[in-house]
Motif scaffolding. Structure first.
Motif, PDB file in Angstrom:
ATOM      1  N   UNK A 619       0.643 -18.533  -5.323  1.00  0.00           N
ATOM      2  CA  UNK A 619      -0.571 -19.144  -4.785  1.00  0.00           C
ATOM      3  C   UNK A 619      -1.620 -18.121  -4.383  1.00  0.00           C
ATOM      4  N   UNK A 620      -1.207 -16.914  -4.028  1.00  0.00           N
ATOM      5  CA  UNK A 620      -2.169 -15.959  -3.479  1.00  0.00           C
ATOM      6  C   UNK A 620      -2.129 -14.578  -4.109  1.00  0.00           C
ATOM      7  N   UNK A 639      -5.068  -9.870  -5.300  1.00  0.00           N
ATOM      8  CA  UNK A 639      -5.007 -11.083  -4.495  1.00  0.00           C
ATOM      9  C   UNK A 639      -5.745 -12.191  -5.232  1.00  0.00           C
ATOM     10  N   UNK A 640      -5.252 -13.416  -5.092  1.00  0.00           N
ATOM     11  CA  UNK A 640      -5.859 -14.563  -5.749  1.00  0.00           C
ATOM     12  C   UNK A 640      -6.501 -15.470  -4.714  1.00  0.00           C
ATOM     13  N   UNK A 641      -7.719 -15.907  -5.007  1.00  0.00           N
ATOM     14  CA  UNK A 641      -8.414 -16.833  -4.127  1.00  0.00           C
ATOM     15  C   UNK A 641      -8.961 -18.000  -4.899  1.00  0.00           C
ATOM     16  N   UNK A 642      -9.046 -19.144  -4.263  1.00  0.00           N
ATOM     17  CA  UNK A 642      -9.585 -20.318  -4.928  1.00  0.00           C
ATOM     18  C   UNK A 642     -11.073 -20.137  -5.173  1.00  0.00           C
ATOM     19  N   UNK A 643     -11.629 -21.012  -5.985  1.00  0.00           N
ATOM     20  CA  UNK A 643     -13.041 -20.922  -6.357  1.00  0.00           C
ATOM     21  C   UNK A 643     -13.940 -21.700  -5.403  1.00  0.00           C
ATOM     22  N   UNK A 652      -8.649 -19.197 -10.445  1.00  0.00           N
ATOM     23  CA  UNK A 652      -8.546 -18.305  -9.302  1.00  0.00           C
ATOM     24  C   UNK A 652      -9.373 -17.056  -9.567  1.00  0.00           C
ATOM     25  N   UNK A 653      -9.984 -16.547  -8.482  1.00  0.00           N
ATOM     26  CA  UNK A 653     -10.645 -15.247  -8.541  1.00  0.00           C
ATOM     27  C   UNK A 653      -9.621 -14.194  -8.150  1.00  0.00           C
TER      28      UNK A 653
END
Length: 691
Positions: A619-620, A639-643, A652-653
């Protein structure tokens, strides 16, 4: 199309660093003398190849309702098919390496997207398809149609005797066609023929007296037999009985005048045995493939003349009906398309039900293959490559051979081997690979290949090669209404010196007739994209049955094509091609379906850095361990972040050290990530197959 996206500052260098048969022979002495010499004559040996035992002439019974003559030379790889009017068609043939034992006819008559005119061989017989003239066509038109060809025929009357099941198809002027299914018997030491001409398929012993037809059989010419109706001497039929696989096979074909018809008839001996068999052959739709049939189902896996691949599974009646001949089974009798099947010896035959307009006149002729079933993944896949090219990948998992054919017809071929350190991955061998480490490899999902290959570097002259990712499919959507969906589309644009990226969301709607694209500096969901940023395209049929053309309604010069592959029961958008801009660009796009879930996955695949590696996503976070062409290994993390509330849900960004943005999306089987439009990461892409 210009899509401005999030910026990143990491340098591209840093990102990519982290991111036949016959056999035998004879020999004899050849005396050579040295002129005038008194020395003993020198002896040399010359090996003379023994002609292939399959060479020769075969009598053909074709589904277009003609008898023809086929001469084949396996040593020369040549053939001549001479039709019923004496007109020859000559050419060459060669073995299909993805299906050993299948030989492909070359003919100028073949103009379809795929060449399904081919054949297989058994002792003294061939079963296949050829581009015969379509019955009653004027001017002449040609289409791949099934045939049985034999050269060993029963010439002793007493050996004709037996009870048979007979399937027939007819062709009439105007394109009308029909089928018939009946039982018949030859008896009296080959002097009597009886068949049951009834709307119900009866056993010959149970045939109503009014429906039984009786013929006197006498010897004809050229291994043929003549059957004359004892009640109507003008009703005369000619037939032959071939020996195929150690059993009799009744064959008839020709032209009748009243009514005008061309017909083919084939009959196999009656038998209560119904084994599980795998036949390989052709049908009157032009398809070529396998048919696996048992007491429960018939599974046809084939390629059509339109170069599309598919599997059709239909139920089989477990037993014959009470009055029905043994050895005949109904297929899909509760469905819209109904068939009957019979098998015996080395042949498996399906015919359309006469009462079923959807299948009347259909026949499928298969030669049963008694060897081990080949790997189901063998075959041809349509490649969309990140160098902007569309190619064809042919694979044989049994012989571990491949052929990659580009749009110009140039073939790169070689072997591959399973990677012992990574189960399920296969490594391409290629003379194009000169790097320290070979990172060209691939993995499978159903009807899908995902990997990397040494493709030509985009727009570079003279041509050079570099390992780049690709997605290949043999399950592309060919029904327009099935295109609909919302896709997170990631892409790269490549010139000879630079790369760029494209990140957006698109929607295909209205039964596949319209495509909407959000062309904005921000990556919006399509449903909330500012109206001024929405580009609208019409969607229509492309140049092939499984490609689709898009044209910008406001700017027709903005156009292109795409395909939709079925991967893991989901639609995946694919596009690759050349944009005639200044400078010229090679482009690639992949669109993964919008969805609410973002599961934890592990995936393996390649990147435009030339690397191959394993990627873990939750998820992250994103973590990748990879090997680069120079042989070095590296670990990447982000690290992954939502848009955000306005961005795509299934995107994901990814922020790497620097920071450096990338954008990622996933489906049930694929993970894809592309660099942002910042020059440091633009044009960088990773495509993985999820474990």
């Amino acid at each position: 199309m210009r899509m401005t996206r999030y910026l990143a500052s990491l340098s591209m260098a840093a990102l990519l660093a982290a991111c036949g048969g016959g056999g035998g022979g004879s020999s004899g002495g050849l005396s050579l003398s040295a002129g005038g010499s008194s020395k003993p004559e020198a002896q040399a040996t010359k090996t003379l190849a023994t002609p292939d035992v399959r060479n020769g002439s075969y009598r053909v019974y074709a589904a277009n309702g003609t008898q023809q003559q086929l001469s084949v030379d396996f040593d020369a790889g040549s053939y001549t098919m001479t039709d019923n009017l004496g007109v020859p068609e000559s050419g060459t043939f060669a073995e299909d390496f993805t299906e050993p034992g299948t030989y492909v006819f070359a003919s100028s008559r073949i103009t379809t997207a795929a060449n399904t005119s081919r054949f297989r061989v058994t002792s003294d017989a061939l079963v296949g398809a050829f581009p015969f003239q379509t019955a009653y066509s004027s001017p002449a038109a040609y289409a791949a149609q099934p045939f049985v060809a034999a050269r060993d025929f029963v010439t002793t009357a007493a050996l004709l005797d037996g009870t048979y099941n007979r399937f027939s198809v007819t062709r009439s002027p105007g394109g009308a066609q029909d089928s018939s299914i009946l039982s018949m018997r030859l008896s009296g030491s080959g002097t009597v023929l009886e068949f049951c001409n009834d709307a119900i398929i009866y056993k010959i012993d149970l045939c109503p007296a009014a429906s039984k037809r009786t013929y006197a059989v006498t010897a004809g010419t050229d291994d043929a037999w003549v059957a004359t109706n004892v009640a109507n001497s003008s009703d005369v039929a000619n037939f032959r009985v071939a020996r195929i696989g150690g059993q009799n096979v009744y064959l008839g074909g020709g032209v009748s005048v009243s009514p005008a018809q061309q017909f083919m008839r084939i009959a196999l001996p009656e038998s209560s045995s119904w084994p599980t068999t795998r036949g390989i052959g052709s049908s009157t739709t032009g398809s070529w493939g396998t048919n696996l049939i048992d007491t429960a189902s018939s599974v046809r896996t084939s390629t059509g003349t339109d170069d599309t691949y598919g599997t059709l599974t239909m139920p089989v009646d477990s037993t014959a009906y009470a009055n029905q001949p043994l050895g005949i089974r109904g297929v899909n009798m509760s469905g819209a398309s109904k068939y009957f099947a019979m098998q015996g010896g080395e042949l498996s035959v399906l015919v359309g039900a006469r009462s079923n307009t959807a299948t009347q006149g259909y026949i499928q002729l298969n030669l049963i293959d008694t060897g081990a079933a080949p790997d189901a993944r063998n075959g041809r896949y349509k490649v969309y490559a990140t160098n902007g090219s569309r190619q064809t990948l042919a694979l044989n998992l049994d012989s571990k051979r491949y052929e990659m054919t580009d749009g110009a017809g140039t073939v790169a071929s070689g072997s591959f081997a399973e990677d012992t350190a990574e189960a399920g991955s296969f490594v391409f061998a290629s003379s194009r690979i000169t790097s320290t480490a070979n990172t060209a490899r691939f993995r499978f999902a159903t009807d899908t290949v995902v990997g990397s290959f040494p493709f030509a570097v985009a727009q570079v002259t003279p041509e050079s090669y570099a390992v780049r990712p690709f997605v290949a499919s043999r399950a592309l959507v060919k029904t327009q209404s099935a295109l609909d969906g919302t896709y997170n589309r990631l892409g790269i644009n490549l010139t000879a010196t630079a790369g760029d990226s494209s990140i957006t969301q698109i929607q295909i709607a209205s039964g596949g007739t319209v495509l909407y694209l959000c062309n904005d500096n921000v990556v919006y969901r399509i449903d909330i994209c500012p109206a001024a940023s929405v580009l609208t395209y019409t969607v229509s049929a492309g140049t092939t049955v499984d490609t689709w053309r898009i044209v910008n309604v406001a700017n027709p010069s903005d156009n292109g094509s795409f395909a939709i592959a079925r991967v893991g029961s989901e639609n995946i958008y694919l596009s690759a091609g050349i944009v005639p801009s200044t400078p010229t660009r090679s482009v690639f796009r992949i669109g993964l379906p919008e969805r609410a879930t973002w599961p934890t996955v592990t995936a393996r695949g390649g990147a435009t850095s030339g690397s191959w590696g394993s990627t873990a996503v939750d998820a992250s976070s994103y973590a990748r361990t990879q090997t680069l062409p120079d042989g070095t290994s590296a670990t990447l993390s982000a690290s992954l972040g939502t848009m955000g509330t306005n961005g795509p849900v299934n995107m994901r960004a990814a922020t790497f050290a620097g920071p450096a943005y990338h954008f990622a999306s996933q489906s049930s089987k694929l993970f894809a990530m592309v660099g942002s439009r910042n020059p440091a990461t633009a044009g960088a892409m990773e495509i993985d197959l999820i474990d």
